[in-house]
Design a protein around this motif. Structure first.
Motif, PDB file in Angstrom:
ATOM      1  N   UNK A   1      12.846   7.466   9.416  1.00  0.00           N
ATOM      2  CA  UNK A   1      13.149   6.126   8.906  1.00  0.00           C
ATOM      3  C   UNK A   1      14.396   5.513   9.520  1.00  0.00           C
ATOM      4  N   UNK A   2      15.060   6.241  10.394  1.00  0.00           N
ATOM      5  CA  UNK A   2      16.250   5.693  11.036  1.00  0.00           C
ATOM      6  C   UNK A   2      15.817   4.724  12.122  1.00  0.00           C
ATOM      7  N   UNK A   3      15.816   3.447  11.808  1.00  0.00           N
ATOM      8  CA  UNK A   3      15.419   2.421  12.775  1.00  0.00           C
ATOM      9  C   UNK A   3      15.931   1.076  12.301  1.00  0.00           C
ATOM     10  N   UNK A   4      16.560   0.352  13.213  1.00  0.00           N
ATOM     11  CA  UNK A   4      17.040  -0.985  12.901  1.00  0.00           C
ATOM     12  C   UNK A   4      16.809  -1.913  14.071  1.00  0.00           C
ATOM     13  N   UNK A   5      17.310  -3.124  13.962  1.00  0.00           N
ATOM     14  CA  UNK A   5      17.229  -4.112  15.033  1.00  0.00           C
ATOM     15  C   UNK A   5      18.578  -4.804  15.132  1.00  0.00           C
ATOM     16  N   UNK A   6      18.844  -5.490  16.250  1.00  0.00           N
ATOM     17  CA  UNK A   6      20.090  -6.263  16.318  1.00  0.00           C
ATOM     18  C   UNK A   6      20.187  -7.302  15.208  1.00  0.00           C
ATOM     19  N   UNK A   7      19.037  -7.847  14.796  1.00  0.00           N
ATOM     20  CA  UNK A   7      19.038  -8.867  13.747  1.00  0.00           C
ATOM     21  C   UNK A   7      19.217  -8.267  12.359  1.00  0.00           C
ATOM     22  N   UNK A   8      18.780  -7.014  12.178  1.00  0.00           N
ATOM     23  CA  UNK A   8      18.905  -6.348  10.881  1.00  0.00           C
ATOM     24  C   UNK A   8      19.261  -4.875  11.121  1.00  0.00           C
ATOM     25  N   UNK A   9      20.539  -4.599  11.338  1.00  0.00           N
ATOM     26  CA  UNK A   9      20.962  -3.222  11.614  1.00  0.00           C
ATOM     27  C   UNK A   9      20.649  -2.286  10.443  1.00  0.00           C
TER      28      UNK A   9
ATOM     29  N   UNK B   1      23.142   6.888  20.179  1.00  0.00           N
ATOM     30  CA  UNK B   1      22.056   6.554  21.097  1.00  0.00           C
ATOM     31  C   UNK B   1      21.441   5.187  20.830  1.00  0.00           C
ATOM     32  N   UNK B   2      21.695   4.625  19.645  1.00  0.00           N
ATOM     33  CA  UNK B   2      21.090   3.340  19.282  1.00  0.00           C
ATOM     34  C   UNK B   2      22.140   2.381  18.714  1.00  0.00           C
ATOM     35  N   UNK B   3      23.174   2.073  19.488  1.00  0.00           N
ATOM     36  CA  UNK B   3      24.231   1.202  18.954  1.00  0.00           C
ATOM     37  C   UNK B   3      23.735  -0.188  18.587  1.00  0.00           C
ATOM     38  N   UNK B   4      22.627  -0.623  19.208  1.00  0.00           N
ATOM     39  CA  UNK B   4      22.089  -1.946  18.911  1.00  0.00           C
ATOM     40  C   UNK B   4      21.261  -1.964  17.631  1.00  0.00           C
ATOM     41  N   UNK B   5      21.014  -0.783  17.040  1.00  0.00           N
ATOM     42  CA  UNK B   5      20.194  -0.706  15.835  1.00  0.00           C
ATOM     43  C   UNK B   5      21.015  -0.436  14.572  1.00  0.00           C
ATOM     44  N   UNK B   6      22.314  -0.266  14.720  1.00  0.00           N
ATOM     45  CA  UNK B   6      23.139   0.077  13.570  1.00  0.00           C
ATOM     46  C   UNK B   6      24.387  -0.791  13.547  1.00  0.00           C
ATOM     47  N   UNK B   7      25.285  -0.532  12.611  1.00  0.00           N
ATOM     48  CA  UNK B   7      26.465  -1.378  12.451  1.00  0.00           C
ATOM     49  C   UNK B   7      27.539  -1.024  13.476  1.00  0.00           C
ATOM     50  N   UNK B   8      28.361  -1.998  13.813  1.00  0.00           N
ATOM     51  CA  UNK B   8      29.478  -1.738  14.716  1.00  0.00           C
ATOM     52  C   UNK B   8      30.449  -0.738  14.107  1.00  0.00           C
ATOM     53  N   UNK B   9      30.513  -0.714  12.783  1.00  0.00           N
ATOM     54  CA  UNK B   9      31.401   0.230  12.091  1.00  0.00           C
ATOM     55  C   UNK B   9      30.858   1.660  12.117  1.00  0.00           C
ATOM     56  N   UNK B  10      29.610   1.831  12.592  1.00  0.00           N
ATOM     57  CA  UNK B  10      28.958   3.153  12.605  1.00  0.00           C
ATOM     58  C   UNK B  10      29.011   3.769  11.202  1.00  0.00           C
ATOM     59  N   UNK B  11      28.554   2.982  10.256  1.00  0.00           N
ATOM     60  CA  UNK B  11      28.584   3.392   8.857  1.00  0.00           C
ATOM     61  C   UNK B  11      27.407   4.297   8.529  1.00  0.00           C
ATOM     62  N   UNK B  12      27.672   5.291   7.698  1.00  0.00           N
ATOM     63  CA  UNK B  12      26.646   6.198   7.202  1.00  0.00           C
ATOM     64  C   UNK B  12      26.815   6.329   5.691  1.00  0.00           C
ATOM     65  N   UNK B  13      25.699   6.369   4.964  1.00  0.00           N
ATOM     66  CA  UNK B  13      25.741   6.593   3.520  1.00  0.00           C
ATOM     67  C   UNK B  13      25.304   8.018   3.210  1.00  0.00           C
ATOM     68  N   UNK B  14      25.967   8.630   2.239  1.00  0.00           N
ATOM     69  CA  UNK B  14      25.618   9.975   1.799  1.00  0.00           C
ATOM     70  C   UNK B  14      25.137   9.921   0.360  1.00  0.00           C
ATOM     71  N   UNK B  15      23.976  10.496   0.115  1.00  0.00           N
ATOM     72  CA  UNK B  15      23.483  10.655  -1.247  1.00  0.00           C
ATOM     73  C   UNK B  15      23.710  12.109  -1.634  1.00  0.00           C
ATOM     74  N   UNK B  16      24.597  12.410  -2.516  1.00  0.00           N
ATOM     75  CA  UNK B  16      25.438  11.491  -3.260  1.00  0.00           C
ATOM     76  C   UNK B  16      26.737  12.229  -3.564  1.00  0.00           C
ATOM     77  N   UNK B  17      27.658  11.516  -4.168  1.00  0.00           N
ATOM     78  CA  UNK B  17      28.924  12.138  -4.560  1.00  0.00           C
ATOM     79  C   UNK B  17      28.735  13.055  -5.763  1.00  0.00           C
ATOM     80  N   UNK B  18      28.008  12.575  -6.778  1.00  0.00           N
ATOM     81  CA  UNK B  18      27.940  13.365  -8.017  1.00  0.00           C
ATOM     82  C   UNK B  18      26.633  13.191  -8.785  1.00  0.00           C
ATOM     83  N   UNK B  19      25.503  13.105  -8.075  1.00  0.00           N
ATOM     84  CA  UNK B  19      24.204  13.064  -8.762  1.00  0.00           C
ATOM     85  C   UNK B  19      23.789  14.494  -9.109  1.00  0.00           C
TER      86      UNK B  19
END
Length: 281
Positions: A172-180, A229-247
């Protein structure tokens, strides 16, 4: 909360996304009910913490059953309520705009997304980064991400290898320049405590009991590699979300527990991010 902020900051976590719940469900804005809702205790404690400067924060709007926001007018009211958060210097931004993540992308229409941006503009902001969990195909979502990705969520109680969970994410890791796309990594999944009459009556589903810190480390490295490898598909900040802190009830957590007092999975985050910072600096 101050101990948790220090724990996060010392181990490579840059921000918390706090789940936020609308009240009244399917009804109008009820500020008093929202403020007094126990679900928001952690957010309120964070905002009062003396060390909040160490970790940024954002909102993940849990607009699922029980907290549904109906209609563009209510989305407008919700955004007006959130403006206090957006103006906080510690609020997390993507592309210079406050990031807000919506759990249920089917719970908002294009008009509602437009009303959110309009409120931000009237409030002096240059817009919002609005990320939808899942398909996020409605016009107005600027980004896409996931809350988590769980194969076999309600397919009956079965143990499956953690590697299957990892592969489901990577597909599911896939984005576009219009929707990172902001890649999401699930630390673990086992919601058996919440299933059935003795839990929260959730349906029985797959769980993934064989995870190891080495597997989790590889998962994080794969997410970073995908962004490389896909800088055009993600944010310039190279942000990643982790699930989760305390679930804890769903098996997705980084915090220390009785069985893992050293928070070994959180230490993995620290080690991976330390190597990443050395690589990029």
């Amino acid at each position: 909360m101050e101990r948790q902020i220090d724990l996060a900051a010392d181990n490579g976590v840059d921000f918390f996304l706090f789940c936020w719940y609308w009240r009244d469900n399917k009804g109008p804005l009820n500020p008093e009910a929202i403020q007094n809702l126990p679900h928001h205790t952690s957010l309120n404690l964070y905002l009062k913490a003396k060390n909040k400067h160490r970790v940024k924060f954002g909102l993940l709007v849990a607009n699922h059953s029980g907290s549904e926001i109906i209609g563009a007018e209510n989305w407008e009211k919700a955004t007006e309520y959130w403006m206090t958060y957006f103006r906080d210097n510690q609020y997390v931004k993507v592309g210079g705009k406050p990031l807000i993540v919506l759990f249920n992308v089917k719970g908002i229409e294009e008009e509602g997304l437009a009303s959110m941006q309009a409120v931000a503009g009237r409030g002096g902001l240059n817009g919002l980064s609005i990320a939808g969990c899942g398909s996020a195909s409605t016009p107005g979502f600027t980004h896409r991400t996931h809350y988590n990705i769980i194969p076999g969520y309600s397919a009956g109680s079965e143990a499956h290898p953690y590697s299957e969970l990892v592969e489901a994410h990577k597909k599911n890791w896939a984005g576009t320049p219009a929707q990172p796309y902001i890649p999401e990594v699930t630390v673990g999944w086992d919601k058996r405590p919440w299933e059935g009459a003795n839990g929260l009556t959730q349906p029985e589903g797959w769980y993934f009991p064989d995870r190891t810190t080495a597997q989790f480390e590889g998962f994080l490295e794969d997410a970073l590699d995908w962004m490389d490898r896909h800088p055009d598909q993600t944010t310039q900040e190279r942000m990643m979300l982790l699930y989760a802190w305390n679930e804890l009830g769903e098996g997705g957590y980084l915090v220390p527990t009785r069985d893992d007092p050293d928070a070994s999975y959180l230490r993995v985050v620290r080690d991976v991010m330390t190597r990443q910072h050395k690589k990029t600096n």
